[in-house]
Scaffold this motif. Structure first.
Motif, PDB file in Angstrom:
ATOM      1  N   LYS A  10       0.968  -1.312  -0.298  1.00 33.72           N
ATOM      2  CA  LYS A  10      -0.154  -0.048   0.014  1.00 33.72           C
ATOM      3  C   LYS A  10       0.718   1.116   0.101  1.00 33.72           C
ATOM      4  N   GLN A  32      15.498  -1.335  -2.394  1.00 36.90           N
ATOM      5  CA  GLN A  32      15.986  -2.955  -3.581  1.00 36.90           C
ATOM      6  C   GLN A  32      14.953  -4.095  -2.844  1.00 36.90           C
ATOM      7  N   ILE A  57      11.050  -3.405  -1.858  1.00 43.64           N
ATOM      8  CA  ILE A  57      10.309  -3.388  -3.697  1.00 43.64           C
ATOM      9  C   ILE A  57       9.864  -4.796  -3.969  1.00 43.64           C
ATOM     10  N   ASP A  58      11.135  -5.061  -3.615  1.00 44.00           N
ATOM     11  CA  ASP A  58      11.000  -6.984  -3.664  1.00 44.00           C
ATOM     12  C   ASP A  58      10.396  -7.775  -2.556  1.00 44.00           C
ATOM     13  N   LYS A 104       4.376  -0.892  -3.936  1.00 36.33           N
ATOM     14  CA  LYS A 104       4.095  -1.413  -4.844  1.00 36.33           C
ATOM     15  C   LYS A 104       4.321  -0.945  -5.669  1.00 36.33           C
ATOM     16  N   GLN A 105       4.579   0.769  -5.844  1.00 36.72           N
ATOM     17  CA  GLN A 105       4.613   1.393  -7.308  1.00 36.72           C
ATOM     18  C   GLN A 105       6.029   2.753  -7.279  1.00 36.72           C
ATOM     19  N   PHE A 155      19.838   3.397  -9.526  1.00 36.86           N
ATOM     20  CA  PHE A 155      18.046   3.743  -9.442  1.00 36.86           C
ATOM     21  C   PHE A 155      16.944   3.342 -10.211  1.00 36.86           C
ATOM     22  N   ARG A 215      17.592   0.953 -11.999  1.00 33.54           N
ATOM     23  CA  ARG A 215      17.726  -0.765 -12.174  1.00 33.54           C
ATOM     24  C   ARG A 215      17.047  -1.435 -11.372  1.00 33.54           C
ATOM     25  N   ILE A 227      14.035   0.487  -9.275  1.00 31.99           N
ATOM     26  CA  ILE A 227      12.531   0.847  -9.996  1.00 31.99           C
ATOM     27  C   ILE A 227      11.917   0.460 -10.768  1.00 31.99           C
ATOM     28  N   GLN A 228      13.197  -0.278 -12.096  1.00 33.23           N
ATOM     29  CA  GLN A 228      12.806  -0.706 -13.471  1.00 33.23           C
ATOM     30  C   GLN A 228      12.520  -2.051 -12.986  1.00 33.23           C
ATOM     31  N   GLY A 229      13.987  -3.071 -12.116  1.00 28.40           N
ATOM     32  CA  GLY A 229      14.302  -3.715 -12.928  1.00 28.40           C
ATOM     33  C   GLY A 229      13.561  -4.948 -12.267  1.00 28.40           C
TER      34      GLY A 229
END
Lengths: 306, 396
Positions: free
Chosen positions: B203, B242, B245-246, B251-252, B390, B392, B394-396
């Motif tokens: 969230k 990282q 996010i992992d 979430k985004q 950065f 890598r 948020i986009q990876g």
């Protein structure tokens, strides 16, 4: 009768003699081709050369952000293609667009079949309904899927009730949402070519099949499906190619983990400004799509397209 | 990686002077900050600047700005309408900037080649403004055409990327901090670590602007981002991002569109920009709360610049001058809710809305100032290296 005669005569009279192939027409085809060829040369071939030369550049030592010099560093290709950060989204693009193409075919074929053979007087209305989404911007349609698939939305709510989605789980953003978006957005490109080729199928052929005791399914397999093949090939290509290069759906409906190659190129181009690597990726993407399309068309064997 | 030390020390000056500005705004603690940075007034005009460029003029001024960044009333901009009536200029105000990187990507090739990009004023965040000035894309400001320039908050005058403000003028400043949905997160958030609480899993949304998201995380790890930091310190922050996010905690990672996620409750908590939250609270009813984390938030500014290719520089400077009138600046601040860079606007604000004049988010108080940091200026090498790393994550 007399009128027909008269018209026939006039047409006969006005018909020009067949052109002498020696005198005229030797250059006409080339002249007619010229505008198109020029267009291709200026807006496709030349940029492609620039793109290729960019893909071989190296950063200027101690230079500005986005400053590169022309070299012939083919190592850029090796470096890019061995980097997980780049090849994973490349594969992902083909997987997502492949799944979306299959789904679009599964949805689009029956739809086109229904419109072509069973819709009767509703045919035009149904066709308009297939095309109608185009009246709304591509972006807006995709953003709308966010609302449809949102955690608090109807779809997720319903799936929660039947237990397919956990209480805290969701669909957006995810790979599923991206593939859904791709399938939805490219569905008309699948449906319309299939419809066009189904519509041309002579119903008498199917009737003849029945008369010869073919079961409905055999009739479909041996007559309708082969005859609709050009539409299927055109539809799958029109869906797969743009879907593989699409970044809007992954951008709006996915996270970084669902990035497709377009997203990677877009992000890196603007934020890191590593232009050579992005040029490499663009080239590789083109090469991959070209190869896949060639293999596919050869396999399926549509002579019209190669 | 940093081979060139100059930008570092330059940055230090900048950071100090920016901190000084904040102190000055806060009225107390200013002396110490100003003493530390040692910049006093106009006499420090940069030697590096070239003479005044040819001043183009015309009737039409085109201004590229961010969305929701100018007072608005029923489809028109009251302060801008008034300017057009008073001055006779026609201003095309375009909300064309959604994020620095993509805007820059669109216009840079043309500016580089000396082609008109169609704008007379562009509004760029510090790091990009610095890059434009470094690359020579921005035109000189003629002080005689912008007499109100003297109203700029003193310490904003001598930023490292443009000492004396010869090529840029601050439009607004703002903070990045924490926001939460008061209904969903009744206990609120105090630290960046609070974002990682299990009940917020999936969230949380963070900003795709590297300097804000990384700034907040690094501050929470005890790294002072306003001072030169090491690669390890940056990587520590990145590891944390990282991991979150992992784990699906975050979430985004988003640009301006994070506001939609807050509105439709897709996200309950976020790293967010101060003024945005006051605006959506005004639109949607008071549903969210904004704070700087205990370990500190980031402070950034957006700056008005004239591209060297501008076709109406005289008009552009008339616009700049107009918005540096404290009365006008106060009207804008009352609507956008970001930090106002114009001296005297607070007094004018008293007349418009007393509560806003006391708002620490428009006219920051000591507590907020001492808890906010300007992200260090990066060298081109660092910029590329860190943005790539950065990206890598948020986009990876």
């Amino acid at each position: 009768m007399a009128i027909a005669q008269a018209i026939g005569d006039t047409i006969e009279d006005q018909r020009t003699p067949p052109p002498d192939p020696k005198k005229r027409g030797r250059f006409t085809p080339y002249l007619l081709l010229l505008p198109g060829m020029l267009w291709l040369a200026i807006f496709f071939a030349v940029p492609l050369i620039f793109l290729f030369s960019t893909s071989l550049q190296t950063p200027v030592a101690g230079g500005e952000v986005g400053e590169f010099e022309q070299t012939f560093n083919f190592g850029n290709y090796v470096e890019t293609l061995t980097d997980e950060y780049y090849y994973v989204p490349l594969f992902r693009s083909f997987i997502y667009s492949g799944i979306a193409t299959v789904l679009a075919l599964l949805i689009g074929y029956p739809l086109a079949y229904m419109i072509a053979f069973k819709s009767g007087r509703w045919r035009n209305l149904l066709l308009v309904m297939v095309i109608a989404p185009f009246f709304v911007s591509f972006l807006l349609r995709t953003i709308a899927w966010r609302q449809i698939l949102a955690d608090e939305g109807v779809v997720v709510g319903a799936l929660r009730v039947i237990g397919l989605v956990g209480d805290t789980g969701g669909i957006y953003p995810s790979a599923l949402a991206v593939i859904t978006g791709l399938t939805y957005n490219f569905l008309p490109f699948m449906t319309l070519p299939i419809y066009a080729s189904l519509e041309r199928v002579d119903p008498r052929l199917i009737e003849a099949g029945r008369d010869l005791y073919a079961k409905p399914f055999t009739g479909f397999r041996k007559i309708t499906w082969p005859l609709s093949m050009p539409g299927v090939v055109a539809g799958t290509l029109l869906t797969f190619i743009p879907a593989a290069g699409d970044y809007v759906n992954a951008e709006l409906l996915g996270t970084g983990k669902n990035s497709m190659i377009g997203n990677r190129i877009q992000y890196e181009f603007f934020n890191v400004r590593d232009y050579p690597t992005m040029a490499v990726l663009s080239f590789v993407l083109m090469a991959c799509i070209l190869t896949i399309v060639l293999v596919y068309v050869r396999r399926v064997g549509s002579d019209d397209l190669v | 990686m940093a081979t060139n030390q100059d930008p570092r020390s330059e940055f230090l000056k900048q950071a100090m002077s920016r901190r000084g500005f904040l102190g000055a705004v806060g009225a107390t603690g200013a002396a110490a900050a100003l003493a530390a940075c040692g910049t006093s007034s106009e006499d420090s005009t940069s030697e590096a600047t070239t003479g005044p460029t040819d001043q183009t003029s015309g009737e039409n001024v085109v201004w590229a700005n961010w969305t929701a960044y100018l007072d608005r009333k029923k489809g028109s901009y009251p302060t801008l309408e008034r300017f057009q009536k008073e001055s006779g200029y026609t201003v095309e105000y375009k909300e064309d900037i959604d994020d620095n990187a993509s805007f820059n990507g669109k216009v840079e090739p043309q500016v580089q080649n000396g082609q008109d990009i169609g704008y007379d004023i562009v509004t760029l965040t510090d790091w990009l403004a610095a890059e434009w000035i470094r690359k020579g894309y921005s035109a000189q400001i003629d002080d005689s055409l912008v007499p109100n320039k003297k109203n700029i908050e003193p310490a904003l005058l001598d930023v490292a990327f443009d000492p004396g403000r010869n090529q840029s003028l601050t439009w607004q400043s703002g903070f990045a901090g924490l926001v939460w949905n008061k209904k969903r997160v009744p206990e609120g958030l105090k630290t960046v670590q609070d974002l990682w609480k299990p009940e917020l899993k999936g969230k949380v949304v963070v900003l795709s602007e590297m300097r804000d998201t990384m700034g907040l995380i690094m501050l929470s790890q005890g790294t002072d981002i306003s001072q030169p930091f090491t690669e390890d310190q940056f990587n520590n922050g990145l590891d944390e991002l990282q991991k979150q996010i992992d784990d699906g905690q975050i979430k985004q990672v988003k640009g301006n569109s994070y506001l939609n996620d807050l509105k439709n409750e897709q996200a309950w908590a976020a790293i967010a920009w101060s003024g945005d939250i006051f605006q959506i609270n005004a639109e949607e009813g008071d549903q969210w709360e904004f704070v700087l984390p205990e370990s500190g938030g980031t402070l950034w500014s957006d700056n008005m610049l004239m591209p060297t290719t501008a076709t109406n520089m005289v008009g552009a400077q008339a616009v700049m001058d107009y918005y540096y009138d404290p009365k006008v600046a106060a009207e804008v601040a009352a609507w956008v809710n970001f930090v106002c860079p114009v001296q005297g606007a607070q007094a004018e604000m008293e007349k418009i809305d007393k509560s806003l004049a006391d708002s620490p988010w428009i006219f920051p108080d000591d507590e907020i100032l001492n808890n906010s940091y300007v992200f260090a200026t990066l060298t081109p090498e660092e910029d590329v290296q860190y943005s790539d790393a950065f990206g890598r994550v948020i986009q990876g």
